[in-house]
Design an enzyme around this catalytic site. Structure first.
Site, PDB file in Angstrom:
ATOM      1  N   CYS A   2      85.973  56.660  44.337  1.00  0.00           N
ATOM      2  CA  CYS A   2      85.095  56.554  45.490  1.00  0.00           C
ATOM      3  C   CYS A   2      85.116  57.834  46.322  1.00  0.00           C
ATOM      4  O   CYS A   2      86.080  58.582  46.316  1.00  0.00           O
ATOM      5  CB  CYS A   2      85.454  55.399  46.413  1.00  0.00           C
ATOM      6  SG  CYS A   2      85.713  53.854  45.547  1.00  0.00           S
ATOM      7  N   ARG A  27      82.418  61.104  42.172  1.00  0.00           N
ATOM      8  CA  ARG A  27      83.575  60.218  42.314  1.00  0.00           C
ATOM      9  C   ARG A  27      83.270  58.772  41.952  1.00  0.00           C
ATOM     10  O   ARG A  27      84.140  57.913  42.020  1.00  0.00           O
ATOM     11  CB  ARG A  27      84.062  60.257  43.760  1.00  0.00           C
ATOM     12  CG  ARG A  27      84.709  61.545  44.082  1.00  0.00           C
ATOM     13  CD  ARG A  27      84.990  61.655  45.560  1.00  0.00           C
ATOM     14  NE  ARG A  27      85.967  62.689  45.753  1.00  0.00           N
ATOM     15  CZ  ARG A  27      87.263  62.498  45.904  1.00  0.00           C
ATOM     16  NH1 ARG A  27      87.748  61.288  45.954  1.00  0.00           N
ATOM     17  NH2 ARG A  27      88.088  63.503  46.019  1.00  0.00           N
ATOM     18  N   TRP A  74      83.390  53.687  42.941  1.00  0.00           N
ATOM     19  CA  TRP A  74      83.779  53.466  41.547  1.00  0.00           C
ATOM     20  C   TRP A  74      84.637  52.214  41.592  1.00  0.00           C
ATOM     21  O   TRP A  74      85.714  52.209  42.187  1.00  0.00           O
ATOM     22  CB  TRP A  74      84.572  54.649  41.011  1.00  0.00           C
ATOM     23  CG  TRP A  74      84.886  54.530  39.547  1.00  0.00           C
ATOM     24  CD1 TRP A  74      84.053  54.819  38.508  1.00  0.00           C
ATOM     25  CD2 TRP A  74      86.125  54.092  38.972  1.00  0.00           C
ATOM     26  NE1 TRP A  74      84.700  54.575  37.307  1.00  0.00           N
ATOM     27  CE2 TRP A  74      85.967  54.130  37.569  1.00  0.00           C
ATOM     28  CE3 TRP A  74      87.333  53.664  39.494  1.00  0.00           C
ATOM     29  CZ2 TRP A  74      86.975  53.767  36.690  1.00  0.00           C
ATOM     30  CZ3 TRP A  74      88.344  53.292  38.613  1.00  0.00           C
ATOM     31  CH2 TRP A  74      88.162  53.352  37.231  1.00  0.00           C
ATOM     32  N   ASN A  98      88.685  54.961  50.166  1.00  0.00           N
ATOM     33  CA  ASN A  98      88.927  55.509  48.831  1.00  0.00           C
ATOM     34  C   ASN A  98      90.414  55.342  48.539  1.00  0.00           C
ATOM     35  O   ASN A  98      91.240  55.806  49.331  1.00  0.00           O
ATOM     36  CB  ASN A  98      88.533  56.992  48.809  1.00  0.00           C
ATOM     37  CG  ASN A  98      89.114  57.760  47.620  1.00  0.00           C
ATOM     38  OD1 ASN A  98      89.479  58.913  47.735  1.00  0.00           O
ATOM     39  ND2 ASN A  98      89.192  57.127  46.476  1.00  0.00           N
ATOM     40  N   GLY A  99      90.745  54.682  47.441  1.00  0.00           N
ATOM     41  CA  GLY A  99      92.157  54.459  47.109  1.00  0.00           C
ATOM     42  C   GLY A  99      92.356  53.014  46.702  1.00  0.00           C
ATOM     43  O   GLY A  99      91.394  52.305  46.393  1.00  0.00           O
ATOM     44  N   GLU A 478      89.883  65.759  21.487  1.00  0.00           N
ATOM     45  CA  GLU A 478      88.874  66.108  22.490  1.00  0.00           C
ATOM     46  C   GLU A 478      87.455  65.835  21.953  1.00  0.00           C
ATOM     47  O   GLU A 478      86.596  65.333  22.677  1.00  0.00           O
ATOM     48  CB  GLU A 478      89.054  67.577  22.903  1.00  0.00           C
ATOM     49  CG  GLU A 478      87.941  68.184  23.759  1.00  0.00           C
ATOM     50  CD  GLU A 478      87.726  67.494  25.096  1.00  0.00           C
ATOM     51  OE1 GLU A 478      88.480  66.575  25.451  1.00  0.00           O
ATOM     52  OE2 GLU A 478      86.750  67.853  25.786  1.00  0.00           O
ATOM     53  N   LYS A 482      84.863  63.336  23.769  1.00  0.00           N
ATOM     54  CA  LYS A 482      83.520  63.738  24.213  1.00  0.00           C
ATOM     55  C   LYS A 482      82.476  62.786  23.658  1.00  0.00           C
ATOM     56  O   LYS A 482      81.590  62.333  24.371  1.00  0.00           O
ATOM     57  CB  LYS A 482      83.172  65.144  23.722  1.00  0.00           C
ATOM     58  CG  LYS A 482      83.662  66.350  24.464  1.00  0.00           C
ATOM     59  CD  LYS A 482      83.237  66.535  25.875  1.00  0.00           C
ATOM     60  CE  LYS A 482      84.038  65.741  26.836  1.00  0.00           C
ATOM     61  NZ  LYS A 482      85.265  66.284  27.350  1.00  0.00           N
ATOM     62  N   GLU A 485      82.616  59.261  25.288  1.00  0.00           N
ATOM     63  CA  GLU A 485      82.206  59.265  26.697  1.00  0.00           C
ATOM     64  C   GLU A 485      80.691  59.252  26.873  1.00  0.00           C
ATOM     65  O   GLU A 485      80.177  58.546  27.729  1.00  0.00           O
ATOM     66  CB  GLU A 485      82.692  60.558  27.366  1.00  0.00           C
ATOM     67  CG  GLU A 485      84.091  60.554  27.838  1.00  0.00           C
ATOM     68  CD  GLU A 485      84.404  61.860  28.534  1.00  0.00           C
ATOM     69  OE1 GLU A 485      84.678  61.826  29.724  1.00  0.00           O
ATOM     70  OE2 GLU A 485      84.364  62.925  27.868  1.00  0.00           O
ATOM     71  N   HIS A 501      98.473  57.278   6.788  1.00  0.00           N
ATOM     72  CA  HIS A 501      99.440  56.312   7.326  1.00  0.00           C
ATOM     73  C   HIS A 501      98.749  55.142   8.026  1.00  0.00           C
ATOM     74  O   HIS A 501      99.355  54.473   8.855  1.00  0.00           O
ATOM     75  CB  HIS A 501     100.410  57.020   8.278  1.00  0.00           C
ATOM     76  CG  HIS A 501     101.206  58.077   7.590  1.00  0.00           C
ATOM     77  ND1 HIS A 501     102.223  57.783   6.713  1.00  0.00           N
ATOM     78  CD2 HIS A 501     101.089  59.434   7.590  1.00  0.00           C
ATOM     79  CE1 HIS A 501     102.725  58.905   6.232  1.00  0.00           C
ATOM     80  NE2 HIS A 501     102.043  59.918   6.743  1.00  0.00           N
ATOM     81  N   LYS A 601      83.652  61.541  37.870  1.00  0.00           N
ATOM     82  CA  LYS A 601      84.109  62.907  37.590  1.00  0.00           C
ATOM     83  C   LYS A 601      85.544  63.127  38.053  1.00  0.00           C
ATOM     84  O   LYS A 601      86.282  63.885  37.457  1.00  0.00           O
ATOM     85  CB  LYS A 601      83.155  63.884  38.283  1.00  0.00           C
ATOM     86  CG  LYS A 601      83.440  65.337  38.021  1.00  0.00           C
ATOM     87  CD  LYS A 601      83.019  65.725  36.619  1.00  0.00           C
ATOM     88  CE  LYS A 601      83.420  67.140  36.263  1.00  0.00           C
ATOM     89  NZ  LYS A 601      83.591  67.275  34.807  1.00  0.00           N
TER      90      LYS A 601
HETATM   91  C1  F6R Z   1      86.648  63.957  30.033  1.00  0.00           C
HETATM   92  C2  F6R Z   1      87.053  64.209  31.399  1.00  0.00           C
HETATM   93  C3  F6R Z   1      88.312  63.576  31.876  1.00  0.00           C
HETATM   94  C4  F6R Z   1      89.088  64.547  32.771  1.00  0.00           C
HETATM   95  C5  F6R Z   1      90.288  63.832  33.400  1.00  0.00           C
HETATM   96  C6  F6R Z   1      91.110  64.764  34.269  1.00  0.00           C
HETATM   97  O1  F6R Z   1      85.454  64.615  29.722  1.00  0.00           O
HETATM   98  O2  F6R Z   1      86.401  64.903  32.132  1.00  0.00           O
HETATM   99  O3  F6R Z   1      89.106  63.114  30.835  1.00  0.00           O
HETATM  100  O4  F6R Z   1      89.496  65.640  32.011  1.00  0.00           O
HETATM  101  O5  F6R Z   1      89.836  62.768  34.175  1.00  0.00           O
HETATM  102  O6  F6R Z   1      90.356  65.266  35.312  1.00  0.00           O
HETATM  103  P1  F6R Z   1      90.784  66.569  36.076  1.00  0.00           P
HETATM  104  O7  F6R Z   1      90.713  67.691  35.123  1.00  0.00           O
HETATM  105  O8  F6R Z   1      89.801  66.692  37.201  1.00  0.00           O
HETATM  106  O9  F6R Z   1      92.190  66.353  36.553  1.00  0.00           O
END
Ligand code: F6R
Length: 606
Positions: A2, A27, A74, A98-99, A478, A482, A485, A501, A601
């Site tokens: 949030c 957020r 969120w 927020n929290g 990764e 990606k 997501e 395995h 984000k």
């Molecule tokens: C995936 C992604 C997340 C962030 C993770 C850490 O695409 O963006 O997995 O990498 O939430 O976020 P930061 O880097 O802001 O600590």
């Protein structure tokens, strides 16, 4: 997670609140809301989904108050519906939060037993009830908030409005970030400095336990006992924050394409004219430490995992690596005076921040590799090495990841030199490789038309596997992250050697397997694993270099071929086609590429 904002302003507050919320939408975007005081009374508008829905609501039912608070959510406690949207209003008190209030059940039961009626399922509403009860008991607003805060377990950034108080906004912080901004005859509050960018460039940050009392004339900081505190304000340079999609359909595409430039800028900070690595602010004697801890979440964790291979290879330094949400609850046997590295785009990730404090209390020097230089993490670290990715708007991290890699390899090289295990010759050969990264990444971007074709196949799959060995293993993780997501296709990353395995049981003609295998020291073994997949009818996409493509020479594969490049720099270039594959598959499927469902984000809850 949030985002929260507040304005005690000169004109109608809803437009600046909405603008600030737009900058906080990273957020969360499950719901949004604004409350203002109009002729002494609280009025609010709330809407489910993105901010655009709240804007439409405000267009048809405007708010005219000059003081207000806003929230973008969120969902943690309670579904993303209108009842659970903030602001929450109880008996003349409105708040945004927020929290997470961890003892909310106990508080709710206590309040219910005393006759309180709840209208939401959120943890936040209990705070509005508690403050309103103190008001009814005769407390002034500041005293009421001060009385309630010690009862809250968990984390919070809170902003309060009080009916009948047209010139009073109260903010409070514990664990979740909160900044205040100074204007002329108006003051602001927001989850980060960027949210306040259009309103002011003079900001101060609350520390844990602080209360901020905002009026149009001043901002006063208090501790929980009501003692005044000094919190320094600073002028923030926001010019770099202008963000546009340019010619691209999505921020994710733009950010993938920006990588040669921003990785080049990031590296330029750390490479000097003599072609050696220079880390100006790093006053760490790598010769005296016997271990490095690396801690991060998500994509940033995968960058750290790649760095583990580099620290071991170039600096002969053992690396302890963990995801932040696990690290802080383990009984880590820290050696005194060692180095702990925290990697984060936002610098606000709650678990990473908590781990940072955990490492500090165990006597570790704390170095953060962070993109947002005004962030809590940057401010809490002993040493900060910035990544110069610029604002990353797409929720799925792309350019921040490769900038993190660029910074981490520089640290590993510098550590190797100062430990006397990397010769000057080896360092300059590594640095020559680093200098070529932007051009290798540009070549990787040229694969886009071919990636687009392959994305057509991926977009029809319901699952996908990514495999690799060595540094290609974290890349596989990764690549899978990606893809899931942004496309919502189920994907897994595996160390290629692990396939037999267990996961090999999944292989059939409908499961695409993306093999990341440039011609490095693990190539032959990765090819054997690839043959095991082919033998069971699994369709392969092979991501390799020129030499790898000629050695593989299999008609059973679709091949994405990069130029030959030094092993040290390959992860940065190989990341690009993986990002493009996820992006194009999502664009074909028509998902919300920049704001995928359920994500935010910046993950500011634990
Ligand atoms: C995936 C992604 C997340 C962030 C993770 C850490 O695409 O963006 O997995 O990498 O939430 O976020 P930061 O880097 O802001 O600590």
């Amino acid at each position: 997670m949030c985002g929260i904002v507040g304005v005690v302003g000169r004109g109608p507050a809803s437009a600046p609140l909405l603008d600030a919320l737009r900058r906080l939408e990273y957020r969360g975007y499950d719901s949004a809301g604004i409350a203002t005081l109009e002729a002494g009374s609280l009025t609010r508008r709330r809407a489910v989904g993105k901010l655009a829905n709240l804007k439409s609501r405000l267009d048809s039912e405007p708010l005219s108050g000059r003081i207000g608070i806003g929230h973008t959510r969120w969902a943690t406690h309670g579904r993303p519906d209108e009842n659970n949207a903030h602001p929450h209003m109880v008996g003349g008190v409105a708040l945004v939060h927020n929290g997470i209030i961890e003892n909310h059940r106990e508080l709710r039961n206590e309040l219910k037993a005393a006759g309180a009626h709840f209208t939401s399922e959120t943890d936040s509403e209990v705070v509005a009830h508690l403050v309103s009860r103190e008001r009814k008991n005769g407390c002034e607003p500041v005293a009421a908030v001060r009385k309630v805060l010690p009862r809250l377990n968990g984390t919070f950034a809170l902003a309060f409005l009080f009916e009948g108080h047209e010139n009073l906004l109260i903010g409070a912080r514990k664990g979740s970030p909160l900044a205040v901004g100074y204007g002329r005859g108006e003051m602001f509050l927001g989850s980060d400095a960027i949210s306040l960018a259009p309103l002011t460039d003079v900001v101060a940050y609350l520390e844990d336990g602080d209360l901020a009392v905002l009026t149009r004339e001043q901002i006063e900081f208090l501790d929980v006992n009501g003692e005044r505190l000094h919190r320094a304000s600073a002028k923030i340079a926001f010019s770099a924050l202008a963000v546009h999609k340019g010619e691209h359909r999505h921020f994710m595409a733009k950010e993938i394409h920006e990588q040669p430039k921003v990785v080049g800028q990031t590296l330029a900070q750390y490479i000097d004219r003599n072609r050696t690595i220079r880390l100006p602010s790093v006053d760490v004697d790598f010769g005296t430490i016997d271990r490095v801890s690396i801690v991060a979440c998500g994509t940033a964790f995968y960058a750290g995992l790649i760095a583990k291979y580099w620290f071991e290879r170039y600096a002969k330094l053992p690396v302890e690596i963990d995801i932040a949400s696990e690290f802080r609850y383990r009984d880590v046997p820290f050696g005194a005076g060692n180095l702990a590295i925290f990697v984060s785009q936002s610098g606000e990730t709650a678990d990473t921040l908590a781990s940072l404090e955990f490492a500090k209390t165990h006597g570790q020097r704390v170095l953060s590799v962070v993109n947002v230089q005004t962030s809590t993490m940057a401010r809490a670290s002993n040493i900060v090495l910035p990544t110069l990715a610029g604002p990353e708007i797409g929720v799925a991290s792309t350019k921040a990841f490769t900038c993190q890699l660029a910074t981490l390899i520089c640290i590993a090289i510098a550590a190797g030199r100062s430990r006397g295990v990397l010769s000057a010759e080896d360092e300059s050969s590594l640095v020559r490789g680093l200098a070529e990264i932007p051009s290798y990444m540009a070549r990787a971007l040229e694969l886009e038309p071919k990636v687009h074709e392959l994305a057509r196949k991926i977009s029809t799959a319901s699952d996908a596997l990514f495999i690799g060995r060595g540094t290609n293993y974290p890349l596989a993780l990764e690549g899978a992250l990606k893809l899931k997501e942004v496309t919502y296709i189920h994907a897994e990353g595996y160390a290629a050697g692990e396939l037999k395995h267990g996961p090999i049981a999944l292989i059939d003609k409908n499961l695409p397997v993306i093999v990341i295998a440039p011609s490095d020291r693990t190539f032959e073994k990765a090819m054997s694993n690839t043959q095991e997949v082919i033998a069971r009818g699994g369709p392969i996409i092979l991501l390799t270099d020129q030499k790898g493509a000629s050695l593989a020479a299999s008609s059973a594969c679709s091949v994405l071929e990069l130029p030959d490049m030094p092993q040290s720099v390959a992860p940065l270039a190989l990341a690009v086609p993986l990002q493009l594959l996820a992006y194009h598959s999502a664009a074909i499927l028509g998902t919300d590429v920049d704001q995928p469902r359920n994500l935010a984000k910046s993950v500011t809850v634990e």
